[in-house]
Scaffold this motif. Structure first.
Motif, mmCIF file in Angstrom:
data_model
loop_
_atom_site.group_PDB
_atom_site.id
_atom_site.type_symbol
_atom_site.label_atom_id
_atom_site.label_comp_id
_atom_site.label_asym_id
_atom_site.label_seq_id
_atom_site.Cartn_x
_atom_site.Cartn_y
_atom_site.Cartn_z
ATOM 1 N N ASN A 1 47.066 19.057 34.653
ATOM 2 C CA ASN A 1 46.023 18.438 33.853
ATOM 3 C C ASN A 1 44.638 19.014 34.136
ATOM 4 O OD1 ASN A 1 47.844 16.651 32.624
ATOM 5 N ND2 ASN A 1 47.665 15.190 34.314
ATOM 6 N N VAL A 2 44.591 20.063 34.947
ATOM 7 C CA VAL A 2 43.314 20.685 35.307
ATOM 8 C C VAL A 2 43.233 22.069 34.677
ATOM 9 C CG1 VAL A 2 41.861 21.477 37.204
ATOM 10 C CG2 VAL A 2 43.275 19.439 37.502
ATOM 11 N N LEU B 1 40.744 25.936 38.669
ATOM 12 C CA LEU B 1 41.582 26.105 39.856
ATOM 13 C C LEU B 1 41.379 27.469 40.498
ATOM 14 C CD1 LEU B 1 44.893 24.409 38.629
ATOM 15 C CD2 LEU B 1 43.157 23.478 40.188
ATOM 16 N N THR B 2 40.868 28.428 39.734
ATOM 17 C CA THR B 2 40.558 29.726 40.349
ATOM 18 C C THR B 2 39.298 29.641 41.213
ATOM 19 O OG1 THR B 2 39.223 30.457 38.455
ATOM 20 C CG2 THR B 2 41.585 30.949 38.396
ATOM 21 N N LEU C 1 36.460 19.219 41.740
ATOM 22 C CA LEU C 1 36.661 19.955 40.483
ATOM 23 C C LEU C 1 35.390 19.933 39.631
ATOM 24 C CD1 LEU C 1 40.260 18.727 39.646
ATOM 25 C CD2 LEU C 1 39.606 21.078 40.185
ATOM 26 N N PHE C 2 34.690 18.788 39.627
ATOM 27 C CA PHE C 2 33.448 18.727 38.864
ATOM 28 C C PHE C 2 32.409 19.682 39.439
ATOM 29 C CE2 PHE C 2 34.681 14.743 36.659
ATOM 30 C CZ PHE C 2 34.211 15.064 35.400
ATOM 31 N N GLY D 1 40.934 21.955 53.319
ATOM 32 C CA GLY D 1 40.554 23.332 53.028
ATOM 33 C C GLY D 1 39.700 23.440 51.786
ATOM 34 N N ALA D 2 40.016 22.622 50.762
ATOM 35 C CA ALA D 2 39.249 22.664 49.514
ATOM 36 C C ALA D 2 37.819 22.182 49.730
ATOM 37 C CB ALA D 2 39.938 21.810 48.446
ATOM 38 N N HIS D 3 37.652 21.105 50.509
ATOM 39 C CA HIS D 3 36.307 20.603 50.806
ATOM 40 C C HIS D 3 35.464 21.676 51.492
ATOM 41 C CE1 HIS D 3 38.011 16.519 50.185
ATOM 42 N NE2 HIS D 3 36.761 16.168 49.946
#
Length: 499
Positions: free
Chosen positions: A296-297, A302-303, A313-314, A342-344
């Motif tokens: 849904n993204v 996502l890249t 994501l925002f 890791g994303a943070h």
């Protein structure tokens, strides 16, 4: 500015809606919006009539055509100036059977109709005013208010929006006006800069950006280029809630922006090739709805960062939408500042090392009450694609001018003017402030050494007062004396009791 009398009339109408069975504040505002729009259409039609009569020419750009509508009623009866004087029963019949279908189905198709964003969002609208009595009361209140000035119209709508006292779906809630004003003031939008809110809701950020531009640029609407840009190309808002699109569009219209780009879009799901690097300024308080499934993204997001967290994501979206040199002011939950995934860490590193993180303004946790008690901060950054962060400016807001409970009672003082004043000095005197102060700067090297942690408490130093304590032997002597007094008192008490 609207008076207390007008506010009391609006409150009375509001209560009438509630007693009539409409308890959702968004629905109440939406129903009133239809009537405000109808009144505006009649004002535009009247203005064109006067122009035609003055020039002795045929009427151009007529909103209400000649002839009969599909119900066999003259279109002239749909005009506010006629409609408002009908009897209660006839008014309800005309609005439900002719006016509302005209607004929803016919107006967007008229080549000479009102060229506004609002008319294009009417296709899914529903008429829910419960009875003729409610409709008549709303019409009477709206008609009694002199709305010749832009400020009166805008203030009236702003007062209605202030009644949104509960959180919406998907984590939506209204950002307080004074917080919006701070963010707009710190980003300082300029004429001919495209401004975007990808989670626009009621369009509060875009409205206040427009007010800031008017106030700080006296020639904005007298210069043909900047005027045309202001009305048609400066403001861009996205939302996937059709009710919000109508309310946001009307909010812009009543604040004097004729044709903003307020459009349907699921900002996290749709691809962004057309909008990439399109905007100079982004102002936003996106919904923090938790996690989404990867399918849904949008793949282009996502890249940037591989995550399911909407708040991350925002941020990735804002980076993608900004032009190089563009700047953003966005509200984020505290977890973004120190999250250990890791994303943070990757996203914080990207902001600090890949672009220019200008500031972190920590807000008190009660700012969004009664909607939510979430703890938040405002991130200010500039897109550079080549770094540029040297020092990050931090400010710890203790008071936003209101009590931090559900009542949000106004207080005598606020830190927000000081935030703006110190922000303007962040590259000069602010560099010398101690870490014990309410604001201070932290160099890039220290932030990098702390795994790009952006929480203010990581860097703020606490002043500890030196307290002199008595010698332990003195304390023990005092305690011995107290114990002796207690024992003596207990002995006297036993003697009195005959023990």
């Amino acid at each position: 500015m609207i008076t207390g009398e007008i506010k009391s009339q609006v409150d009375k109408v509001w209560n009438t809606f509630w007693s009539g069975g409409i308890s959702n504040p968004l629905e109440v505002i939406e129903q009133i919006t239809y009537l405000l729009f109808l009144k505006r259409l009649d004002e535009n039609h009247t203005r064109e009539e006067k122009r035609a009569n003055l020039l002795g020419q045929p009427l151009q750009n007529a909103v209400f055509p000649d002839g009969l509508d599909p119900q066999g009623r003259p279109y002239a009866d749909l005009r506010w100036s006629r409609f408002k004087d009908f009897s209660q029963a006839e008014m309800f019949t005309v609005f439900s059977q002719s006016v509302f279908p005209f607004l929803r189905n016919e107006l967007p198709k008229l080549s000479n109709g009102e060229e506004s964003t609002y008319s294009h969002h009417m296709k899914d609208a529903q008429f829910k005013i419960p009875n003729a009595g409610v409709l008549k009361q709303v019409v009477d209140v709206i008609d009694s208010i002199n709305m010749d000035g832009k400020d009166t119209k805008g203030d009236l709508y702003e007062y209605m929006l202030s009644k949104l006292a509960s959180a919406g779906t998907n984590g939506q809630f209204r950002t307080p006006r004074h917080i919006i004003d701070l963010m707009v003031g710190m980003t300082a939008p300029k004429p001919l800069e495209a401004i975007c809110d990808p989670a626009s809701g009621t369009c509060g950020f875009l409205v206040q950006a427009g007010e800031f531009l008017r106030k700080n640029n006296p020639n904005l609407l007298t210069n043909d280029e900047s005027k045309k840009f202001f009305h048609n190309q400066q403001f861009h808002g996205f939302d996937f809630d059709s009710t919000m699109l109508r309310i946001g569009s009307m909010n812009m219209l009543l604040h004097g922006v004729e044709n903003p780009d307020i459009s349907y879009r699921d900002s996290l799901a749709d691809l962004h090739a057309e909008e990439e690097e399109k905007y100079h300024v982004i102002l936003a308080n996106p919904p923090f709805a938790g996690s989404l499934d990867y399918e849904n993204v949008a793949k282009d997001l996502l890249t940037v960062v591989k995550t399911k967290k909407t708040e991350l994501l925002f941020l990735a979206l804002f980076i993608k939408l900004l032009k190089p040199g563009g700047r953003a002011a966005v509200i984020v939950p505290d977890g973004v500042l120190f999250g250990s995934t890791g994303a943070h860490k990757a996203l914080r590193k990207m902001l600090v090392e890949g672009h220019k993180l200008d500031a972190v303004v920590k807000l008190p946790s009660g700012v969004f009450k009664p909607y939510a008690g979430v703890s938040t901060a405002i991130l200010f950054f500039t897109k550079t694609n080549s770094g540029g962060t040297d020092n990050v400016w931090f400010y710890d807001v203790k008071s936003d001018g209101f009590s931090l409970d559900d009542k949000r009672t106004p207080l005598a003082s606020s830190d927000l003017p000081d935030v703006l004043a110190r922000w303007n000095e962040r590259t000069t005197t602010e560099r010398q402030r101690a870490r014990t102060d309410q604001s201070f700067c932290v160099p890039l090297s220290e932030i990098a050494a702390n795994d790009y942690d952006l929480s203010l408490n990581r860097y703020k130093e606490i002043e500890h007062e030196d307290v002199e304590h008595a010698d332990p032997e003195e304390i023990l002597t005092v305690l011995d004396g107290l114990e002796a007094e207690i024992a003596e008192g207990m002995a006297d008490l036993r003697e009195l009791l005959g023990g």
